[in-house]
Design a protein around this motif. Structure first.
Motif, PDB file in Angstrom:
ATOM      1  N   ILE A 224       0.871  -0.852   0.219  1.00 56.29           N
ATOM      2  CA  ILE A 224      -0.017  -0.076  -0.126  1.00 56.29           C
ATOM      3  C   ILE A 224       0.742   1.234  -0.093  1.00 56.29           C
ATOM      4  O   ILE A 224       0.925   2.131  -1.005  1.00 56.29           O
ATOM      5  N   PRO A 225       1.658   1.355   0.347  1.00 61.51           N
ATOM      6  CA  PRO A 225       2.500   2.674   1.066  1.00 61.51           C
ATOM      7  C   PRO A 225       3.868   2.649  -0.638  1.00 61.51           C
ATOM      8  O   PRO A 225       3.693   3.745  -0.911  1.00 61.51           O
ATOM      9  N   LEU A 226       4.309   1.548  -0.692  1.00 64.21           N
ATOM     10  CA  LEU A 226       4.732   1.852  -2.369  1.00 64.21           C
ATOM     11  C   LEU A 226       3.463   2.063  -3.610  1.00 64.21           C
ATOM     12  O   LEU A 226       4.429   3.396  -3.861  1.00 64.21           O
ATOM     13  N   ILE A 227       2.209   1.443  -3.561  1.00 60.87           N
ATOM     14  CA  ILE A 227       1.982   1.834  -4.637  1.00 60.87           C
ATOM     15  C   ILE A 227       1.048   3.586  -4.282  1.00 60.87           C
ATOM     16  O   ILE A 227       1.109   4.463  -5.485  1.00 60.87           O
ATOM     17  N   ALA A 228       0.491   3.549  -3.343  1.00 58.10           N
ATOM     18  CA  ALA A 228       0.268   5.259  -2.841  1.00 58.10           C
ATOM     19  C   ALA A 228       1.178   5.934  -3.713  1.00 58.10           C
ATOM     20  O   ALA A 228       0.932   7.493  -4.304  1.00 58.10           O
ATOM     21  N   THR A 229       2.442   5.888  -2.882  1.00 54.70           N
ATOM     22  CA  THR A 229       3.801   7.224  -2.806  1.00 54.70           C
ATOM     23  C   THR A 229       4.016   7.329  -4.554  1.00 54.70           C
ATOM     24  O   THR A 229       4.134   8.216  -4.965  1.00 54.70           O
ATOM     25  N   THR A 230       3.951   6.067  -5.187  1.00 57.47           N
ATOM     26  CA  THR A 230       4.468   6.490  -6.264  1.00 57.47           C
ATOM     27  C   THR A 230       3.234   6.725  -7.351  1.00 57.47           C
ATOM     28  O   THR A 230       3.475   7.243  -8.606  1.00 57.47           O
ATOM     29  N   ALA A 231       1.967   6.035  -6.611  1.00 56.56           N
ATOM     30  CA  ALA A 231       0.812   7.033  -7.834  1.00 56.56           C
ATOM     31  C   ALA A 231       0.835   7.726  -7.617  1.00 56.56           C
ATOM     32  O   ALA A 231       0.114   9.111  -8.564  1.00 56.56           O
ATOM     33  N   LEU A 232       0.725   8.541  -6.086  1.00 49.13           N
ATOM     34  CA  LEU A 232       1.037  10.399  -6.044  1.00 49.13           C
ATOM     35  C   LEU A 232       1.808  11.361  -6.650  1.00 49.13           C
ATOM     36  O   LEU A 232       1.601  12.421  -6.636  1.00 49.13           O
ATOM     37  N   ALA A 233       3.005  10.101  -7.061  1.00 48.24           N
ATOM     38  CA  ALA A 233       3.753  11.050  -7.564  1.00 48.24           C
ATOM     39  C   ALA A 233       4.100  10.824  -9.108  1.00 48.24           C
ATOM     40  O   ALA A 233       4.633  12.330  -9.458  1.00 48.24           O
ATOM     41  N   SER A 234       3.549   9.900  -9.431  1.00 44.45           N
ATOM     42  CA  SER A 234       4.060   9.689 -10.449  1.00 44.45           C
ATOM     43  C   SER A 234       2.606  10.465 -11.920  1.00 44.45           C
ATOM     44  O   SER A 234       2.501   9.910 -12.979  1.00 44.45           O
ATOM     45  N   GLY A 235       1.337  10.214 -11.325  1.00 49.96           N
ATOM     46  CA  GLY A 235      -0.164  10.216 -11.874  1.00 49.96           C
ATOM     47  C   GLY A 235      -0.918   8.807 -12.673  1.00 49.96           C
ATOM     48  O   GLY A 235      -1.422   8.628 -12.917  1.00 49.96           O
ATOM     49  N   ALA A 236      -0.681   7.909 -12.119  1.00 43.86           N
ATOM     50  CA  ALA A 236      -0.354   6.344 -12.217  1.00 43.86           C
ATOM     51  C   ALA A 236      -0.382   5.310 -11.931  1.00 43.86           C
ATOM     52  O   ALA A 236       0.643   5.284 -10.683  1.00 43.86           O
ATOM     53  N   TYR A 237      -1.649   4.733 -11.702  1.00 45.85           N
ATOM     54  CA  TYR A 237      -2.052   4.122 -10.165  1.00 45.85           C
ATOM     55  C   TYR A 237      -1.385   2.229 -11.162  1.00 45.85           C
ATOM     56  O   TYR A 237      -0.724   2.114 -11.592  1.00 45.85           O
ATOM     57  N   GLY A 238      -1.573   1.218 -10.000  1.00 44.37           N
ATOM     58  CA  GLY A 238      -1.152   0.121 -10.258  1.00 44.37           C
ATOM     59  C   GLY A 238      -2.672   0.080 -10.581  1.00 44.37           C
ATOM     60  O   GLY A 238      -3.229  -0.726 -10.971  1.00 44.37           O
ATOM     61  N   ILE A 239      -1.926  -1.322 -11.738  1.00 40.37           N
ATOM     62  CA  ILE A 239      -2.915  -2.435 -12.951  1.00 40.37           C
ATOM     63  C   ILE A 239      -3.707  -2.926 -11.753  1.00 40.37           C
ATOM     64  O   ILE A 239      -5.435  -3.222 -11.598  1.00 40.37           O
ATOM     65  N   ALA A 240      -3.635  -3.320 -10.305  1.00 42.65           N
ATOM     66  CA  ALA A 240      -4.614  -4.544  -9.788  1.00 42.65           C
ATOM     67  C   ALA A 240      -4.477  -3.276  -8.251  1.00 42.65           C
ATOM     68  O   ALA A 240      -4.950  -3.643  -7.081  1.00 42.65           O
ATOM     69  N   GLY A 241      -4.571  -2.360  -8.805  1.00 45.44           N
ATOM     70  CA  GLY A 241      -4.791  -1.024  -7.315  1.00 45.44           C
ATOM     71  C   GLY A 241      -3.445  -1.023  -5.976  1.00 45.44           C
ATOM     72  O   GLY A 241      -2.442  -1.760  -6.242  1.00 45.44           O
ATOM     73  N   PHE A 242      -4.549  -1.672  -4.771  1.00 51.33           N
ATOM     74  CA  PHE A 242      -3.786  -1.638  -3.429  1.00 51.33           C
ATOM     75  C   PHE A 242      -3.965  -3.613  -3.917  1.00 51.33           C
ATOM     76  O   PHE A 242      -3.298  -3.701  -2.704  1.00 51.33           O
ATOM     77  N   THR A 243      -3.979  -4.321  -4.444  1.00 43.90           N
ATOM     78  CA  THR A 243      -4.753  -5.755  -4.472  1.00 43.90           C
ATOM     79  C   THR A 243      -5.432  -6.228  -3.652  1.00 43.90           C
ATOM     80  O   THR A 243      -5.495  -7.813  -3.600  1.00 43.90           O
ATOM     81  N   LEU A 244      -5.772  -4.979  -3.350  1.00 41.13           N
ATOM     82  CA  LEU A 244      -7.106  -6.076  -2.015  1.00 41.13           C
ATOM     83  C   LEU A 244      -8.425  -6.887  -3.347  1.00 41.13           C
ATOM     84  O   LEU A 244      -8.673  -7.549  -2.052  1.00 41.13           O
TER      85      LEU A 244
END
Length: 444
Positions: free
Chosen positions: A298-318
């Motif tokens: 969650i911290p990795l995906i959230a911070t990289t998404a906020l910094a880059s403007g690109a989210y994760g294909i599986a989101g937080f994988t929940l």
């Protein structure tokens, strides 16, 4: 608990499953083309330059291919063939590449859908051919399940030791061992590491939160005030990235629905250990494993998404563990869409919360590192077990030799994927030696 799969794990898909995979691959390639999301965490930081026009589509494609190819062919394909279960390295990493590669918006879903067709139609043929060979290296690769499942259970112990020292690590290790033994004795049909992992992750989170709470109290006692910079450029960037992702909320909801439905069909596993658990039909245990992994990402995906403007294909994988437990695909689609909506809308808030919990952020880093360490050892050990099963000492010589050669050459194949790739290459080589009448396959 049995840790072996039925011989000849198949990749036979129903029409609904085939169409779901093809449609989801088309969608993920389109979203990748739009630079809205990518699966590879290493590629996401490069997306900001692409979004802002500071780098070209071809250069970004080269980065994506370089960071993904080893996982696709060295880990994704071998894991799918040995378990009969699809995985994100095989399904989503190629659509990252194809989506970024496509020069036109309309071409991206066509390329993605074509890859989905290759996965659902091509893999089964390759699976059948491999199982008919004199040296059946795919069945031998099922030997990997035992070390992956059991060693993976130790990742919370490693994370606690790295972050909080040997004393707490020793406590966690003794606790996990006791829970594994108790589970094997009292509930033999349950995945032995399930309770142990739950206790370890909860212990890590508890220690991290406790440390942060104590630090905040100490800061307040010392009258240390939080400094808020109104014109902080990172805060401005985070806000712009979150707003960009929210504009495409309906598209992300469709993506969440699709990923959750794929998980609900039980032809897909979100990780190495999960793939084997799904193949055994142990869906609740698979949900537990992937749920615990969420805390590391969650911290990795959230911070990289906020910094880059690109989210994760599986989101937080929940959506993985939720999908495994859904009773039907229709409910999975609804829940998956809602989960993605909440994730995207909550990104800014999550970023602010993580900013106030440095020890929890550190725990995420240690969890990811520990997961990597345990899986690297488990996959290497399991690959050598597979080598022994298919070729005895000669099999170990070939597979171990290829792995060591890859290390000596500076890892042209990423370390995590090198051993499974070596098993497949070694299996092909042993079959060639058989046809040259230089090797007799091991019976059984």
């Amino acid at each position: 608990m049995s840790t072996t799969l039925a011989a000849g794990a198949g990749l036979d898909f129903t029409l609904a499953q085939q169409l779901t995979v093809i449609a989801l691959c088309a969608l993920t390639a389109y979203i990748s083309h739009m630079a809205l999301a990518v699966f590879n965490d290493g590629v996401r930081p490069f997306m900001l330059d692409f979004i802002q026009g500071r780098t070209t589509r071809s250069a970004t494609t080269a980065v994506s291919f370089g960071l993904s190819a080893g996982f696709i062919f060295g880990l994704g394909a071998p894991m799918a063939l040995s378990t009969g279960v699809l995985n994100p390295w095989l399904v989503f990493l190629p659509t990252d590449i194809l989506g970024i590669l496509a020069p036109k918006k309309w071409l991206a879903p066509i390329l993605g859908g074509a890859w989905g067709a290759v996965v659902v139609f091509g893999l089964n043929g390759a699976n059948n051919v491999a199982h008919d060979l004199p040296v059946d290296f795919l069945t031998a690769m099922q030997q990997m399940s035992t070390p992956i499942l059991f060693l993976f259970s130790l990742f919370p112990v490693l994370a606690i030791t790295k972050q909080f020292g040997r004393r707490w690590g020793g406590v966690a290790g003794v606790l996990e061992l006791a829970l594994v033994v108790m589970t094997m004795k009292l509930w033999p049909n349950m995945f032995a590491g399930a309770l142990a992992m739950a206790a370890g992750v909860l212990m890590l989170i508890g220690l991290a939160v406790s440390k942060d709470v104590r630090q905040r109290r100490a800061d307040r006692a010392a009258n240390v005030e939080e400094v808020v910079l109104e014109d902080d450029p990172m805060a401005s960037l985070f806000s712009a990235s979150a707003a960009r992702l929210r504009r495409y909320l309906p598209l992300f909801m469709v993506l969440g629905a699709g990923v959750c439905v794929l998980a609900q069909m039980h032809i897909f596993g979100g990780g190495e250990a999960t793939s084997f658990l799904i193949a055994k039909g142990q869906y609740s245990e698979a949900a537990q494993v992937d749920f615990y992994r969420v805390f590391g990402f969650i911290p990795l995906i959230a911070t990289t998404a906020l910094a880059s403007g690109a989210y994760g294909i599986a989101g937080f994988t929940l959506v993985y563990p939720i999908g495994y437990l859904m009773p039907n695909p229709f409910l999975a689609a609804v829940v998956g869409a809602l989960v993605f909506a909440v994730e995207v809308l909550a990104l800014s808030w999550i970023g602010r919360v993580l900013g106030k919990l440095p020890s929890v952020r550190d725990s995420s880093e240690h969890l990811r590192s520990a997961i990597g360490d345990t899986l690297q050892l488990a996959i290497l050990f399991g690959s050598l077990m597979a080598a022994n099963a298919m070729g005895g000492g000669l099999g170990i010589l070939v597979v171990g030799g290829l792995y060591l050669l890859n290390e000596a050459m500076g890892r042209p194949v990423v370390k995590m994927a090198a051993a499974p790739a070596a098993v497949i290459v070694g299996g092909v080589l042993l079959n060639l030696l058989y046809w040259l009448d230089l090797f007799t396959p091991i019976k059984g």
